[in-house]
Design an enzyme around this catalytic site. Structure first.
Site, PDB file in Angstrom:
ATOM      1  N   MET A  51       0.818  -1.214   0.000  1.00  0.00           N
ATOM      2  CA  MET A  51       0.000   0.000   0.000  1.00  0.00           C
ATOM      3  C   MET A  51       0.848   1.259   0.000  1.00  0.00           C
ATOM      4  SD  MET A  51      -3.264  -0.571   2.400  1.00  0.00           S
ATOM      5  CE  MET A  51      -2.932  -2.039   3.319  1.00  0.00           C
ATOM      6  N   ASP A 105      12.193   3.080   3.529  1.00  0.00           N
ATOM      7  CA  ASP A 105      11.974   1.633   3.693  1.00  0.00           C
ATOM      8  C   ASP A 105      13.301   0.964   4.014  1.00  0.00           C
ATOM      9  OD1 ASP A 105      10.942  -1.164   3.152  1.00  0.00           O
ATOM     10  OD2 ASP A 105       9.239  -0.046   2.357  1.00  0.00           O
ATOM     11  N   ASP A 131      15.693   2.175   8.826  1.00  0.00           N
ATOM     12  CA  ASP A 131      14.922   1.255   9.657  1.00  0.00           C
ATOM     13  C   ASP A 131      14.209   2.099  10.700  1.00  0.00           C
ATOM     14  OD1 ASP A 131      13.900  -0.558  11.445  1.00  0.00           O
ATOM     15  OD2 ASP A 131      15.630  -1.898  11.335  1.00  0.00           O
ATOM     16  N   TYR A 163      -0.414  -7.820  17.157  1.00  0.00           N
ATOM     17  CA  TYR A 163      -0.694  -6.911  16.035  1.00  0.00           C
ATOM     18  C   TYR A 163      -1.892  -6.027  16.368  1.00  0.00           C
ATOM     19  CZ  TYR A 163      -1.831  -5.425  11.229  1.00  0.00           C
ATOM     20  OH  TYR A 163      -2.105  -4.675  10.096  1.00  0.00           O
ATOM     21  N   THR A 184      -0.470  -9.839   3.076  1.00  0.00           N
ATOM     22  CA  THR A 184      -1.546 -10.837   3.132  1.00  0.00           C
ATOM     23  C   THR A 184      -1.234 -12.073   2.287  1.00  0.00           C
ATOM     24  OG1 THR A 184      -2.638  -9.596   1.392  1.00  0.00           O
ATOM     25  CG2 THR A 184      -3.423  -9.218   3.622  1.00  0.00           C
TER      26      THR A 184
HETATM   27  N1  LIG Z   1      -2.712  -5.585   3.838  1.00  0.00           N
HETATM   28  C1  LIG Z   1      -3.742  -5.460   4.627  1.00  0.00           C
HETATM   29  O1  LIG Z   1      -4.766  -6.142   4.478  1.00  0.00           O
HETATM   30  C2  LIG Z   1      -3.721  -4.450   5.751  1.00  0.00           C
HETATM   31  C3  LIG Z   1      -4.909  -4.224   6.452  1.00  0.00           C
HETATM   32  C4  LIG Z   1      -4.926  -3.262   7.462  1.00  0.00           C
HETATM   33  C5  LIG Z   1      -3.781  -2.532   7.745  1.00  0.00           C
HETATM   34  N2  LIG Z   1      -2.637  -2.776   7.059  1.00  0.00           N
HETATM   35  C6  LIG Z   1      -1.480  -1.947   7.402  1.00  0.00           C
HETATM   36  O2  LIG Z   1      -1.132  -1.174   6.260  1.00  0.00           O
HETATM   37  C7  LIG Z   1       0.273  -0.914   6.255  1.00  0.00           C
HETATM   38  C8  LIG Z   1       0.880  -1.363   4.950  1.00  0.00           C
HETATM   39  O3  LIG Z   1       0.620  -2.748   4.805  1.00  0.00           O
HETATM   40  P1  LIG Z   1       0.968  -3.574   3.471  1.00  0.00           P
HETATM   41  O4  LIG Z   1      -0.055  -4.641   3.386  1.00  0.00           O
HETATM   42  O5  LIG Z   1       1.190  -2.655   2.316  1.00  0.00           O
HETATM   43  O6  LIG Z   1       2.350  -4.236   3.948  1.00  0.00           O
HETATM   44  P2  LIG Z   1       3.589  -4.788   3.097  1.00  0.00           P
HETATM   45  O7  LIG Z   1       4.174  -5.887   3.928  1.00  0.00           O
HETATM   46  O8  LIG Z   1       3.211  -5.093   1.689  1.00  0.00           O
HETATM   47  O9  LIG Z   1       4.590  -3.537   3.084  1.00  0.00           O
HETATM   48  C9  LIG Z   1       5.146  -3.037   4.282  1.00  0.00           C
HETATM   49  C10 LIG Z   1       6.401  -2.239   3.946  1.00  0.00           C
HETATM   50  O10 LIG Z   1       6.974  -1.793   5.193  1.00  0.00           O
HETATM   51  C11 LIG Z   1       8.387  -1.978   5.137  1.00  0.00           C
HETATM   52  N3  LIG Z   1       8.938  -2.105   6.478  1.00  0.00           N
HETATM   53  C12 LIG Z   1       8.750  -3.141   7.353  1.00  0.00           C
HETATM   54  N4  LIG Z   1       9.479  -2.950   8.468  1.00  0.00           N
HETATM   55  C13 LIG Z   1      10.139  -1.767   8.306  1.00  0.00           C
HETATM   56  C14 LIG Z   1      11.064  -1.039   9.106  1.00  0.00           C
HETATM   57  N5  LIG Z   1      11.476  -1.513  10.289  1.00  0.00           N
HETATM   58  N6  LIG Z   1      11.555   0.137   8.635  1.00  0.00           N
HETATM   59  C15 LIG Z   1      11.164   0.584   7.415  1.00  0.00           C
HETATM   60  N7  LIG Z   1      10.302  -0.063   6.609  1.00  0.00           N
HETATM   61  C16 LIG Z   1       9.807  -1.237   7.044  1.00  0.00           C
HETATM   62  C17 LIG Z   1       8.544  -3.259   4.328  1.00  0.00           C
HETATM   63  O11 LIG Z   1       9.866  -3.400   3.795  1.00  0.00           O
HETATM   64  C18 LIG Z   1       7.483  -3.078   3.242  1.00  0.00           C
HETATM   65  O12 LIG Z   1       7.983  -2.392   2.113  1.00  0.00           O
HETATM   66  C19 LIG Z   1       0.821  -1.656   7.489  1.00  0.00           C
HETATM   67  O13 LIG Z   1       0.932  -0.754   8.569  1.00  0.00           O
HETATM   68  C20 LIG Z   1      -0.237  -2.702   7.754  1.00  0.00           C
HETATM   69  O14 LIG Z   1      -0.223  -3.110   9.098  1.00  0.00           O
HETATM   70  C21 LIG Z   1      -2.574  -3.717   6.068  1.00  0.00           C
END
Ligand SMILES: NC(=O)c1ccc[n+]([C@@H]2O[C@H](COP(=O)([O-])OP(=O)(O)OC[C@H]3O[C@@H](n4cnc5c(N)ncnc54)[C@H](O)[C@@H]3O)[C@@H](O)[C@H]2O)c1
Length: 268
Positions: free
Chosen positions: A38, A57, A83, A175, A213
């Site tokens: 996202m 990232d 990080d 979480y 997911t």
């Molecule tokens: N996918 C879903 O269904 C969903 C639903 C509700 C909320 N979310 C939230 O939305 C956000 C994005 O989720 P997503 O599904 O795109 O996740 P994703 O896993 O596809 O992407 C997460 C990104 O965060 C980066 N990241 C992780 N740890 C890090 C760190 N320590 N420092 C810097 N970067 C870091 C990863 O490298 C990755 O590029 C998250 O906060 C997630 O909890 C996701």
């Protein structure tokens, strides 16, 4: 691919409607976790709307690639390897982003991790990791960026929580706790920095198919979809549309809100 400003895409794909209306022209945005998922969709949408976007990232290859793609399309974007659990590195990051693009107007605390534990048996390492990134990471980001916004008397912070902060879901208890904490961080910061014209809002995405997911059992994903009133998962672009709105001056009187973007999941 060029980013066309002031044009509407009439695509029928959900979330594919708006191509770019310059709603973020002149703004500088820092998005954590923007190399993929996202966050990457938010980066694309914000560049299309005219913002300069700092992709933050730990996934260097994907982050560099996206920043280059956005620049090739005529946008302003840079990748910053960081990080977000490292408290000392935040000030250096803000300095680097502001030297590259100018003062930060928009902070999207998007990076997050999920843990796979089924219930309360999550071990201490899992708890520490999910809390450090999902909860403390949001705090560190706001601590580094909000003071500058407050001095300049302008800023919008968007914290990414989850529907898991609003309703109980089976499993992943650390979480859910971390995402509920994001709501507290959001409301506290909104009330504290409203007088400085810094707005702080939270979004709560529902099921959105991304890398996060991918590893979820398909039966669990199907079971969740069946409970969503719109009967489908969300597209990243549909979440980005709300992020763009909250980042833009269109939402200038909105702060401290918690916005579910979930096809009606928490309305049941
Ligand atoms: N996918 C879903 O269904 C969903 C639903 C509700 C909320 N979310 C939230 O939305 C956000 C994005 O989720 P997503 O599904 O795109 O996740 P994703 O896993 O596809 O992407 C997460 C990104 O965060 C980066 N990241 C992780 N740890 C890090 C760190 N320590 N420092 C810097 N970067 C870091 C990863 O490298 C990755 O590029 C998250 O906060 C997630 O909890 C996701």
């Amino acid at each position: 691919m060029g980013y066309r400003i002031m044009e509407r895409n009439l695509s029928s794909e959900p979330g594919g409607g708006l191509v770019g209306g310059g709603r973020l022209a002149g703004k500088v945005a820092l998005i954590t976790g923007a190399a993929r998922g996202m966050g990457a969709a938010h980066a694309r949408a914000m560049v299309r709307e005219g913002a300069a976007v700092a992709i933050v990232d730990i996934a260097a290859e994907a982050g560099e690639r996206l920043a280059a793609e956005l620049r090739d399309g005529g946008g302003r974007s840079s990748y910053h390897h960081h990080d977000l659990i490292d408290p000392d590195a935040w000030l250096g990051l803000v300095d680097a982003v502001e030297r590259t693009h100018g003062p930060i107007d928009v902070l999207v605390n998007n990076a997050g991790v999920q843990v796979r534990s089924v219930g309360i048996e999550a071990d201490d390492d899992e708890w520490a990791k999910v809390t450090a990134i999902n909860q403390r990471g949001v705090f560190l980001g706001m601590r580094a960026v909000i003071p500058g916004m407050a001095r300049r008397r302008t800023g919008s912070v968007i914290n990414v929580a989850s529907v898991a902060a609003l309703v109980g879901l089976p499993g992943s208890i650390p979480y859910q706790a971390s995402k509920a904490a994001v709501l507290g961080l959001t409301r506290g910061a909104a009330v504290s920095y409203g007088p400085d014209n810094v707005r702080v809002n939270a979004i709560c995405p529902g099921l959105v198919v991304t890398g996060m997911t991918d590893s979820a059992p398909s039966a669990a994903v199907d079971a969740m979809k069946a409970q969503i009133p719109l009967r489908r998962d969300g597209r990243p672009a549909e979440i980005s549309a709300a992020v763009v709105f909250l980042a833009s001056d269109d939402s200038s009187y909105i702060t401290g809100v918690v916005l579910p973007i979930d096809g009606g999941f928490v309305a049941r």
